[in-house]
Design a protein around this motif. Structure first.
Motif, short mmCIF file in Angstrom:
data_model
loop_
_atom_site.label_atom_id
_atom_site.label_comp_id
_atom_site.label_asym_id
_atom_site.label_seq_id
_atom_site.Cartn_x
_atom_site.Cartn_y
_atom_site.Cartn_z
N GLU A 228 -38.41 4.08 -11.55
CA GLU A 228 -37.12 3.38 -11.48
C GLU A 228 -36.93 2.47 -12.68
O GLU A 228 -35.84 2.40 -13.26
N GLN A 229 -38.00 1.79 -13.07
CA GLN A 229 -37.94 0.87 -14.21
C GLN A 229 -37.58 1.61 -15.50
O GLN A 229 -36.74 1.15 -16.28
N ILE A 230 -38.20 2.76 -15.72
CA ILE A 230 -37.98 3.50 -16.97
C ILE A 230 -36.64 4.24 -16.98
O ILE A 230 -35.95 4.28 -17.99
N TYR A 235 -35.42 5.92 -7.36
CA TYR A 235 -36.48 6.94 -7.40
C TYR A 235 -36.08 8.21 -6.67
O TYR A 235 -36.19 9.32 -7.20
N GLN A 236 -35.58 8.08 -5.44
CA GLN A 236 -35.21 9.27 -4.66
C GLN A 236 -34.04 10.02 -5.29
O GLN A 236 -34.03 11.25 -5.33
N THR A 237 -33.08 9.27 -5.80
CA THR A 237 -31.93 9.90 -6.46
C THR A 237 -32.37 10.66 -7.71
O THR A 237 -31.88 11.76 -7.97
N GLY A 253 -37.89 15.80 0.75
CA GLY A 253 -37.50 14.42 0.54
C GLY A 253 -38.18 13.48 1.52
O GLY A 253 -38.98 13.88 2.36
N TYR A 254 -37.85 12.22 1.37
CA TYR A 254 -38.41 11.17 2.21
C TYR A 254 -37.51 10.90 3.41
O TYR A 254 -36.34 11.27 3.42
N LEU A 255 -38.07 10.22 4.39
CA LEU A 255 -37.31 9.73 5.56
C LEU A 255 -36.43 10.81 6.18
O LEU A 255 -35.21 10.68 6.24
N PRO A 256 -37.02 11.88 6.68
CA PRO A 256 -36.23 13.01 7.15
C PRO A 256 -35.32 12.68 8.33
O PRO A 256 -34.27 13.32 8.50
#
Length: 433
Positions: A228-230, A235-237, A253-256
């Motif tokens: 995200e920083q770089i 992050y997910q997007t 993906g995360y958090l289904p």
């Protein structure tokens, strides 16, 4: 003897693997030179043995030759009550397969774009390490190859639980609020500041002076923040836009539970320590859980199809349908053994065969002794395993929930089930020639 449910699918498609359709090609094994009867008999027997031996209540296996799926079958049930059969589109908690499916493609792309340098100290990019004597000189290459001396794992759950097993309310609440936004589980929310506490503990963790192979997932906990920083993107997007959507990984993906998928989610462990119930739809790994379910060490869920698309992308060295997402040079570098002189078999993030794998018996080898030295992949604690072999053009996806009902169930390892299954497909080619 446990009841065995088998669902089976072989579909022959004429359409090419492309972004528009975002579907895999399927064909009978015999069309690509495999002994179909040999495969079915061997795999069915091994899977039945696994279920009968309580290695897992159910599992599924997908194998692709070239870019074509030649085998995809599901066996058994979600749990030992034999109520819900395993389906081919079930979602699994991928555990450590997350490492090569989440942060790693992003890191590869950033190396490709020269926004990260493998040979520079990680502290160049991760500022908190600039003032840590034992960490400031560790390179990203050493870290990704598990050659840096970092401790393997830190149990952050110990910081959340009291000695009597009760949860510390200053860290985890039963309702959300301004200070408790990350959801850990149904009715459990983690303090926003706990991630900073985790990072501080990681920053202060010991580093061994002896530089040898020692598997460590510590930096994978901070890689999402680094990405995200770089990139300046969530992050997910970033993963969705640069990899999952273009590759047609519809459910990776995360958090289904947030996405309302029609796919059933396979449960993992009956957690007696933290969640106090059967974990289903939430990440099994406690460290990833305490990061709100989004981490680089674990947390991804996906189907066998999703993983096949991603591993075929790697197997083809970053190219899909004529488009190069990551340069061949970068993918090859990440998938090569980095420190063989130190008896370290690892690539960059990727696992690799044992250095003398071809000389070992099936019982001693990891993975199948018939895999090529160019092959690579990763395993996951929940009972997942993915492997790609660019030389033989063979991709292997095994998904199970071996941690049900308890992580103490280790028969998946002791019976060498995944390696034996993988070996079947190499042997089936040899039998047929």
């Amino acid at each position: 003897m446990k009841k065995l449910a088998v669902s089976f699918l072989f579909i022959t498609l004429v359409m090419p693997f492309a972004f528009a359709q975002r579907e895999l090609i399927h064909a009978l094994p015999s069309k690509l030179g495999f002994d179909k009867a040999f495969i079915n008999q061997k795999v069915d027997s091994i899977m039945k043995m696994g279920i009968d031996s309580l290695a897992f209540p159910g599992a599924q296996l997908l194998v692709a030759k070239n870019d074509t799926v030649i085998f995809h079958k599901a066996y058994g049930f979600h749990t030992y009550d034999s109520i819900q059969p395993v389906a081919l589109n079930d979602l699994y908690d991928l555990a450590s397969v997350t490492k090569i499916s989440g942060p790693l493609p992003a890191l590869m792309k950033l190396v490709d774009e020269k926004k990260l340098d493998l040979n520079k100290p990680f502290s160049t990019y991760w500022k908190p390490w600039q003032h840590r004597k034992d960490k400031k000189h560790l390179t990203l290459r050493e870290i990704l190859a598990h050659q840096s001396g970092l401790v393997p794992y830190i149990v952050f759950l110990q910081k959340v639980l009291r000695k009597n097993g009760q949860i510390k309310k200053r860290f985890v609440h039963r309702s959300s609020g301004k200070k408790f936004q990350g959801q850990v589980y149904d009715g459990r929310y983690v303090n926003n500041r706990f991630e900073r506490k985790m990072n501080r503990i990681i920053n202060r963790s010991k580093v061994s002076d002896e530089k040898k192979y020692k598997y460590s997932g510590l930096t994978f906990l901070v890689f999402p923040s680094l990405i995200e920083q770089i990139t300046g993107m969530d992050y997910q997007t970033y993963l969705d836009e640069n990899f999952y959507q273009p590759l047609g990984c519809h459910t990776l993906g995360y958090l289904p539970k947030e996405n309302n998928y029609v796919n059933a989610i396979v449960p993992t462990e009956v957690d007696s320590l933290f969640r106090k119930s059967l974990v289903k739809g939430w990440v099994h790994d406690e460290n990833a859980s305490l990061k709100g379910g989004v981490s680089g060490n674990a947390g991804l869920f996906g189907t066998a199809d999703d993983l096949a698309k991603l591993m075929l992308f790697y197997q083809n060295y970053g190219e899909v349908d004529g488009k190069q997402f990551i340069s061949t040079k970068t993918v090859k570098e990440f998938t090569e053994v980095q420190y063989p002189e130190n008896e370290n078999r690892r690539g960059l993030g990727f696992d690799k065969p044992l250095l003398d794998n071809a000389e070992l018996s099936l019982e001693e080898a990891y993975p199948s002794p018939l895999t090529s030295p160019k092959s690579f992949g990763h395993s996951g604690f929940t009972g997942t395993f993915v492997w790609a072999d660019p030389e033989n053009k063979l991709t292997f996806i095994f998904l199970s929930n071996r941690v049900y009902p308890s992580r103490e169930h280790r028969n998946l390892y002791e019976l060498n089930i995944r390696t034996t299954l993988q070996d079947v497909f190499y042997s089936a080619q040899l039998v047929n020639q």
